[in-house]
Design a protein around this motif. Sequence first.
Motif, PDB file in Angstrom:
ATOM      1  N   ARG A 184       0.845  -1.183   0.000  1.00 46.67           N
ATOM      2  CA  ARG A 184       0.000   0.000   0.000  1.00 46.67           C
ATOM      3  C   ARG A 184       0.887   1.241   0.000  1.00 46.67           C
ATOM      4  O   ARG A 184       1.759   1.377   0.860  1.00 46.67           O
ATOM      5  N   VAL A 185       0.663   2.141  -0.960  1.00 43.82           N
ATOM      6  CA  VAL A 185       1.472   3.354  -1.081  1.00 43.82           C
ATOM      7  C   VAL A 185       0.613   4.563  -0.728  1.00 43.82           C
ATOM      8  O   VAL A 185      -0.535   4.661  -1.162  1.00 43.82           O
ATOM      9  N   LYS A 186       1.182   5.445   0.082  1.00 40.07           N
ATOM     10  CA  LYS A 186       0.486   6.699   0.396  1.00 40.07           C
ATOM     11  C   LYS A 186       1.417   7.880   0.121  1.00 40.07           C
ATOM     12  O   LYS A 186       2.553   7.890   0.599  1.00 40.07           O
ATOM     13  N   LEU A 187       0.920   8.837  -0.619  1.00 38.51           N
ATOM     14  CA  LEU A 187       1.688  10.047  -0.937  1.00 38.51           C
ATOM     15  C   LEU A 187       0.925  11.245  -0.396  1.00 38.51           C
ATOM     16  O   LEU A 187      -0.309  11.227  -0.371  1.00 38.51           O
ATOM     17  N   PRO A 188       1.634  12.310   0.036  1.00 35.91           N
ATOM     18  CA  PRO A 188       0.899  13.485   0.523  1.00 35.91           C
ATOM     19  C   PRO A 188       0.119  14.143  -0.609  1.00 35.91           C
ATOM     20  O   PRO A 188       0.540  14.094  -1.767  1.00 35.91           O
ATOM     21  N   GLU A 189      -1.019  14.729  -0.267  1.00 32.19           N
ATOM     22  CA  GLU A 189      -1.782  15.435  -1.296  1.00 32.19           C
ATOM     23  C   GLU A 189      -0.973  16.630  -1.810  1.00 32.19           C
ATOM     24  O   GLU A 189      -0.058  17.107  -1.128  1.00 32.19           O
ATOM     25  N   PHE A 190      -1.313  17.099  -2.994  1.00 29.72           N
ATOM     26  CA  PHE A 190      -0.648  18.293  -3.525  1.00 29.72           C
ATOM     27  C   PHE A 190      -1.225  19.503  -2.804  1.00 29.72           C
ATOM     28  O   PHE A 190      -2.421  19.772  -2.933  1.00 29.72           O
ATOM     29  N   PRO A 191      -0.413  20.238  -2.048  1.00 32.29           N
ATOM     30  CA  PRO A 191      -0.985  21.363  -1.311  1.00 32.29           C
ATOM     31  C   PRO A 191      -1.360  22.517  -2.241  1.00 32.29           C
ATOM     32  O   PRO A 191      -0.735  22.701  -3.286  1.00 32.29           O
ATOM     33  N   VAL A 217       6.146  10.951   3.695  1.00 27.04           N
ATOM     34  CA  VAL A 217       5.512  11.725   4.756  1.00 27.04           C
ATOM     35  C   VAL A 217       5.724  13.229   4.566  1.00 27.04           C
ATOM     36  O   VAL A 217       4.789  14.026   4.718  1.00 27.04           O
ATOM     37  N   ALA A 218       6.959  13.614   4.251  1.00 27.93           N
ATOM     38  CA  ALA A 218       7.264  15.049   4.142  1.00 27.93           C
ATOM     39  C   ALA A 218       8.517  15.248   3.302  1.00 27.93           C
ATOM     40  O   ALA A 218       9.268  14.298   3.045  1.00 27.93           O
ATOM     41  N   PHE A 219       8.733  16.487   2.896  1.00 23.04           N
ATOM     42  CA  PHE A 219       9.899  16.831   2.081  1.00 23.04           C
ATOM     43  C   PHE A 219      10.566  18.073   2.643  1.00 23.04           C
ATOM     44  O   PHE A 219       9.899  18.931   3.225  1.00 23.04           O
ATOM     45  N   HIS A 220      11.856  18.174   2.428  1.00 24.31           N
ATOM     46  CA  HIS A 220      12.554  19.422   2.709  1.00 24.31           C
ATOM     47  C   HIS A 220      13.360  19.815   1.483  1.00 24.31           C
ATOM     48  O   HIS A 220      13.795  18.959   0.741  1.00 24.31           O
ATOM     49  N   GLY A 221      13.537  21.096   1.296  1.00 25.45           N
ATOM     50  CA  GLY A 221      14.322  21.576   0.166  1.00 25.45           C
ATOM     51  C   GLY A 221      13.770  22.901  -0.323  1.00 25.45           C
ATOM     52  O   GLY A 221      14.404  23.941  -0.192  1.00 25.45           O
ATOM     53  N   SER A 222      12.556  22.842  -0.852  1.00 21.02           N
ATOM     54  CA  SER A 222      11.919  24.075  -1.332  1.00 21.02           C
ATOM     55  C   SER A 222      10.422  23.877  -1.260  1.00 21.02           C
ATOM     56  O   SER A 222       9.929  22.771  -1.048  1.00 21.02           O
ATOM     57  N   GLU A 223       9.707  24.962  -1.480  1.00 17.76           N
ATOM     58  CA  GLU A 223       8.237  24.887  -1.499  1.00 17.76           C
ATOM     59  C   GLU A 223       7.742  24.097  -2.710  1.00 17.76           C
ATOM     60  O   GLU A 223       6.592  23.696  -2.769  1.00 17.76           O
ATOM     61  N   GLY A 224       8.647  23.900  -3.693  1.00 11.97           N
ATOM     62  CA  GLY A 224       8.257  23.166  -4.902  1.00 11.97           C
ATOM     63  C   GLY A 224       8.608  21.691  -4.841  1.00 11.97           C
ATOM     64  O   GLY A 224       8.551  20.993  -5.849  1.00 11.97           O
ATOM     65  N   THR A 225       8.998  21.204  -3.653  1.00 10.20           N
ATOM     66  CA  THR A 225       9.442  19.812  -3.545  1.00 10.20           C
ATOM     67  C   THR A 225       8.274  18.892  -3.197  1.00 10.20           C
ATOM     68  O   THR A 225       7.548  19.135  -2.225  1.00 10.20           O
ATOM     69  N   ASN A 226       8.126  17.854  -4.018  1.00  9.86           N
ATOM     70  CA  ASN A 226       7.072  16.864  -3.800  1.00  9.86           C
ATOM     71  C   ASN A 226       7.401  15.645  -4.660  1.00  9.86           C
ATOM     72  O   ASN A 226       8.459  15.599  -5.287  1.00  9.86           O
ATOM     73  N   VAL A 227       6.511  14.656  -4.678  1.00 10.44           N
ATOM     74  CA  VAL A 227       6.808  13.402  -5.368  1.00 10.44           C
ATOM     75  C   VAL A 227       5.686  13.052  -6.350  1.00 10.44           C
ATOM     76  O   VAL A 227       4.516  13.297  -6.085  1.00 10.44           O
ATOM     77  N   ILE A 228       6.103  12.503  -7.498  1.00  8.57           N
ATOM     78  CA  ILE A 228       5.141  11.943  -8.456  1.00  8.57           C
ATOM     79  C   ILE A 228       5.679  10.595  -8.939  1.00  8.57           C
ATOM     80  O   ILE A 228       6.856  10.295  -8.766  1.00  8.57           O
ATOM     81  N   SER A 229       4.808   9.793  -9.529  1.00  7.44           N
ATOM     82  CA  SER A 229       5.246   8.581 -10.217  1.00  7.44           C
ATOM     83  C   SER A 229       4.600   8.552 -11.588  1.00  7.44           C
ATOM     84  O   SER A 229       3.381   8.739 -11.713  1.00  7.44           O
ATOM     85  N   ARG A 230       5.433   8.319 -12.582  1.00  8.32           N
ATOM     86  CA  ARG A 230       4.899   8.241 -13.946  1.00  8.32           C
ATOM     87  C   ARG A 230       4.343   6.851 -14.248  1.00  8.32           C
ATOM     88  O   ARG A 230       3.843   6.594 -15.333  1.00  8.32           O
ATOM     89  N   ASP A 231       4.441   5.928 -13.271  1.00  7.03           N
ATOM     90  CA  ASP A 231       3.953   4.553 -13.483  1.00  7.03           C
ATOM     91  C   ASP A 231       2.463   4.403 -13.175  1.00  7.03           C
ATOM     92  O   ASP A 231       1.887   3.342 -13.423  1.00  7.03           O
ATOM     93  N   VAL A 232       1.868   5.417 -12.562  1.00  7.85           N
ATOM     94  CA  VAL A 232       0.433   5.352 -12.243  1.00  7.85           C
ATOM     95  C   VAL A 232      -0.228   6.676 -12.640  1.00  7.85           C
ATOM     96  O   VAL A 232       0.462   7.631 -13.000  1.00  7.85           O
TER      97      VAL A 232
END
Length: 360
Positions: free
Chosen positions: A34-41, A313-328
């Motif tokens: 089961r994969v959970k990613l944070p919503e896009f704020p 759970v969370a990211f650090h770096g910039s306000e533009g940092t987040n995760v996506i997957s092109r496989d789904v």
Amino acid sequence: MENIGRREFIAGALALLLPAIPDRAEAAKGRGVRVKLPEFPFQSTVITGKKKGKRILIVGGIHGNEPGAYKAADILRNVEVEKGELIIAPRSNFLSVLANVRGYNGDMNRKFAQISPKDPDYPYVKRLKELIKEFKPDVVLSLHDGYGFHVLNKRFWGQCIVIDEDVYNGYPLGKIAREVSNAVNKRVQKRRWKVPVFNTRTFSPDTEHPEQRRSLTYYCLSKCNVPAFCLEASKQLPDLETKVKFHLLMMKEFFRLYGVKIKPDFDTLLSKTKELLDSKRLYTARIRINGRELEISSSKTFKVPKGSTFEFVAFHGSEGTNVISRDVNMNWRSFTVRRRISFEVKDDFKKVFKVRLLVT
Ligand SMILES: [Zn+2]
């Protein structure tokens, strides 16, 4: 209590965004991870000045592949306001920014007249509309990087200030836009880089651009009685720095006309644009696997047994940092993986590192 409320809110938002997630129960049965990613704020910043004055709302990132627009808006989030008030929504379409496409779910700038609650863009269009209604800005500036150079071809949207009418409801849109255009063009040498005014005459029955009646600026004028302009740099400018600089140049003149003062001022931001864009950062992602958290800062492969839960759970770096997957489907933020998946941790359009998950 607060946590539970927050979780319920996220669950509600996810239900809205993800109407049909396949294999929801599979992980529980031990057939996948089961994969959970944070919503896009939806990011928005309000900066109130020491002295009262006009309020300007800046909207960036409605189109995800226009970095000059959202980076310029992002830079302004870090200024102080001396007079007036700034409301900034730099990444209105964050998923499309990360995917670096115009609109992953279609053109968001055609969704302001009507949008289905089932549309994945719905929560973000709704938030933008709420911002306008809540703050009642004196002007809305919608930032874009359009195609081509308008001076060379009137069909191109790049490098111009777009107005919906010369005058609307007493607002002298054309006069204001021409003042900005004249002031900006004094500082521009190359003919193709000049920034003229483009009047789409959206309210006129014989307009050549009836599609603009579904845009943000038309919504502002027709539904909120708020003047609005599109500021267009060109996608064909040589680099990101030049695109951002044109947005700053145009905004500088709008701010001057509306009497809004910022610190550092626009000339300082213009002299430091490259370093503001290049600032070195350390990026990290916090991952939780079956409740155990770890922080990573470079590409990594995880082998995870079936039945597990794998979360960003969370990211650090910039306000533009987040995760996506092109496989789904990139709208999915909660789903089950049976065999493998590759994630991209990104800072806006830029890939930072990869995370691979193998189900064992
Ligand atoms: Zn655009």
